[in-house]
Design an enzyme around this catalytic site. Structure first.
Site, short mmCIF file in Angstrom:
data_model
loop_
_atom_site.label_atom_id
_atom_site.label_comp_id
_atom_site.label_asym_id
_atom_site.label_seq_id
_atom_site.Cartn_x
_atom_site.Cartn_y
_atom_site.Cartn_z
N LYS A 5 0.82 -1.22 0.00
CA LYS A 5 0.00 0.00 0.00
C LYS A 5 0.85 1.26 0.00
CE LYS A 5 -4.40 -1.77 1.49
NZ LYS A 5 -5.44 -1.88 2.49
N LYS A 42 -11.67 -4.54 -2.75
CA LYS A 42 -12.52 -3.35 -2.85
C LYS A 42 -11.77 -2.21 -3.47
CE LYS A 42 -13.06 -4.05 1.90
NZ LYS A 42 -13.83 -4.42 3.05
N LYS A 66 -5.52 -10.35 -5.89
CA LYS A 66 -6.69 -10.78 -5.12
C LYS A 66 -7.90 -9.90 -5.44
CE LYS A 66 -6.02 -8.11 -0.93
NZ LYS A 66 -5.96 -7.97 0.49
P1 TYM Z 1 -10.66 -6.49 4.77
O1 TYM Z 1 -11.68 -5.46 5.10
O2 TYM Z 1 -9.74 -6.20 3.63
O3 TYM Z 1 -11.34 -7.88 4.47
C1 TYM Z 1 -12.27 -8.49 5.38
C2 TYM Z 1 -12.06 -10.00 5.37
O4 TYM Z 1 -12.21 -10.52 4.04
C3 TYM Z 1 -11.06 -11.29 3.69
N1 TYM Z 1 -10.78 -11.11 2.26
C4 TYM Z 1 -10.59 -12.12 1.38
N2 TYM Z 1 -10.60 -13.46 1.53
C5 TYM Z 1 -10.40 -14.21 0.42
N3 TYM Z 1 -10.18 -13.69 -0.82
C6 TYM Z 1 -10.15 -12.35 -1.01
N4 TYM Z 1 -9.96 -11.84 -2.21
C7 TYM Z 1 -10.36 -11.49 0.12
N5 TYM Z 1 -10.40 -10.14 0.29
C8 TYM Z 1 -10.65 -9.93 1.60
C9 TYM Z 1 -9.93 -10.72 4.54
O5 TYM Z 1 -8.89 -11.67 4.72
C10 TYM Z 1 -10.65 -10.41 5.84
O6 TYM Z 1 -10.75 -11.56 6.65
N6 TYM Z 1 -7.21 -5.59 8.29
C11 TYM Z 1 -8.47 -6.26 8.02
C12 TYM Z 1 -9.59 -5.87 8.95
C13 TYM Z 1 -9.27 -6.06 10.38
C14 TYM Z 1 -9.21 -7.30 11.10
C15 TYM Z 1 -8.90 -6.96 12.43
C16 TYM Z 1 -9.40 -8.63 10.72
C17 TYM Z 1 -9.01 -5.05 11.28
N7 TYM Z 1 -8.78 -5.62 12.50
C18 TYM Z 1 -8.76 -7.94 13.43
C19 TYM Z 1 -9.26 -9.61 11.71
C20 TYM Z 1 -8.94 -9.26 13.05
C21 TYM Z 1 -8.91 -5.93 6.60
O7 TYM Z 1 -8.58 -4.88 6.08
O8 TYM Z 1 -9.79 -6.83 6.06
#
Ligand code: TYM
Length: 339
Positions: A115, A204, A201
């Site tokens: 990023k 969003k 991947k």
């Molecule tokens: P985020 O908002 O990007 O995504 C939320 C969840 O979706 C999963 N995910 C995917 N899994 C499979 N294939 C994909 N293409 C894909 N895109 C997204 C992510 O692995 C995630 O589980 N940093 C985190 C949010 C967060 C968090 C936490 C998660 C903040 N604090 C504490 C777990 C525990 C994030 O940006 O996820």
């Protein structure tokens, strides 16, 4: 069992989020409730400000994401559903953990490298310390298990490292302050890829909406996106080994398998030898059929702003209560005097 996980309320919930994480959240919510444990799911709105954002959009997306999660099956009576901004203990604990996390650990995070790119000097400090806030999110509640997609694994390993170092440095004689959390990653949908590029991947933040299926897409949009998804000219192989070196084909078959609850081999036993002209409509129809009920519930729920705010307020009150003892223990372990 104490399950904790989060999602950033930026943009729409997409198929990667759903198959990689949210579907597991729903399943674990029910398993855990049956076993007397607790699940907490939150909107990582504090994480969302680590990148440029439009305030009014963040507020709207936060409410929309609550509607989307409830539409997917998160039940605010079974799970604690809230947003970080209403639970100051997340930011407080992050500061306390900043004394334990090492610059070198954060410098190795692939999300930071991706990023920030070449513009490290111009990236926000929040983007750099993002994984420390993520560690605080799970350690605050003594999470035992964290259901996520593969891309979050490294952040959870860091959370374990921070917890371990904090426990070693500050709780030598007393009980350890933090539980070491285990990631739970669905083997069949760990990484759903972009429909336009099998090596990126589904995300969003991808500029092209054709790269992802949003849970808010209608049937026409889903069919069009699958029809236009990138593929190769070969027919589908009859076993998994034949998908080697064919990332786009592997991704579409993987999506079918995850959505249908079948193995990749079962899907290939059915479609092996067929071209994409046959497979894509079948995949599109499966997605439309599976996502239609979620879509319908979402459209209804998103209109009731007062109900969505009430869900968040109730969840935040419970989260503040559950996180209180650990936050106090962390202050105390560090020798910080409070009242
Ligand atoms: P985020 O908002 O990007 O995504 C939320 C969840 O979706 C999963 N995910 C995917 N899994 C499979 N294939 C994909 N293409 C894909 N895109 C997204 C992510 O692995 C995630 O589980 N940093 C985190 C949010 C967060 C968090 C936490 C998660 C903040 N604090 C504490 C777990 C525990 C994030 O940006 O996820």
């Amino acid at each position: 069992m104490r399950i904790v996980s989060g999602i950033q309320p930026t943009g729409n919930l997409h198929l990667g989020n759903y198959l990689g994480a949210i579907r597991n959240w729903v399943k674990m919510q029910d398993d855990v409730a049956a076993g007397g444990g607790q699940s907490l799911y939150f909107l990582a709105d504090l994480h969302a400000i680590s990148q440029p954002h439009v305030p009014a959009q963040l507020a709207a997306s936060t409410r929309e994401m609550v509607a989307a999660l409830v539409a997917c099956g998160i039940d605010p009576d079974k799970s604690v559903l809230f947003n970080q901004a209403q639970v100051p203990a997340h930011a407080e604990l992050q500061w306390l953990l900043n004394g334990t996390a090492r610059m070198g650990w954060l410098n190795r995070m692939t999300q930071w490298k991706d990023k920030a790119g070449k513009n490290r000097e111009g990236a926000s400090v929040a983007l750099f310390t993002y994984p420390v806030l993520q560690a605080a999110d799970v350690l605050l509640y003594q999470a035992t298990h964290v259901p996520v997609g593969e891309d979050q694994k490294q952040h959870l390993e860091l959370a374990r490292d921070i917890a371990q170092k904090f426990n070693n440095d500050f709780a030598a004689e007393g009980a350890p302050v933090f539980t070491l959390p285990e990631p739970i990653i669905p083997p069949e949908a760990a990484r759903i890829m972009s429909l336009r590029d099998g090596s990126a991947k589904m995300s969003k933040s991808d500029a092209s909406d054709m790269s992802r299926i949003n849970l808010t897409d209608d049937a026409d949009a889903i069919m069009a996106k699958i029809r236009k998804a990138k593929t190769d000219p070969e027919p589908l192989p009859s076993d998994k080994g034949g998908l080697e070196g064919r990332p786009e084909a592997a991704n579409l078959v993987g999506i079918y398998a995850a959505m249908a609850g079948d193995s990749v081999d079962t899907v290939l036993a059915r479609f092996g030898g067929e071209g994409f002209g046959r497979f894509k409509p079948a995949l599109g129809e499966l997605l439309v059929e599976s996502l239609a009920p979620i879509n319908a519930r979402f459209v209804e729920l998103r209109q009731d702003r007062a109900a969505l705010d009430a869900i968040l307020a109730k969840g935040a009150a419970k989260a503040r209560e559950l996180g209180g003892p650990t936050l106090n223990a962390a202050y105390q372990a560090l020798g910080l005097v409070r009242g």
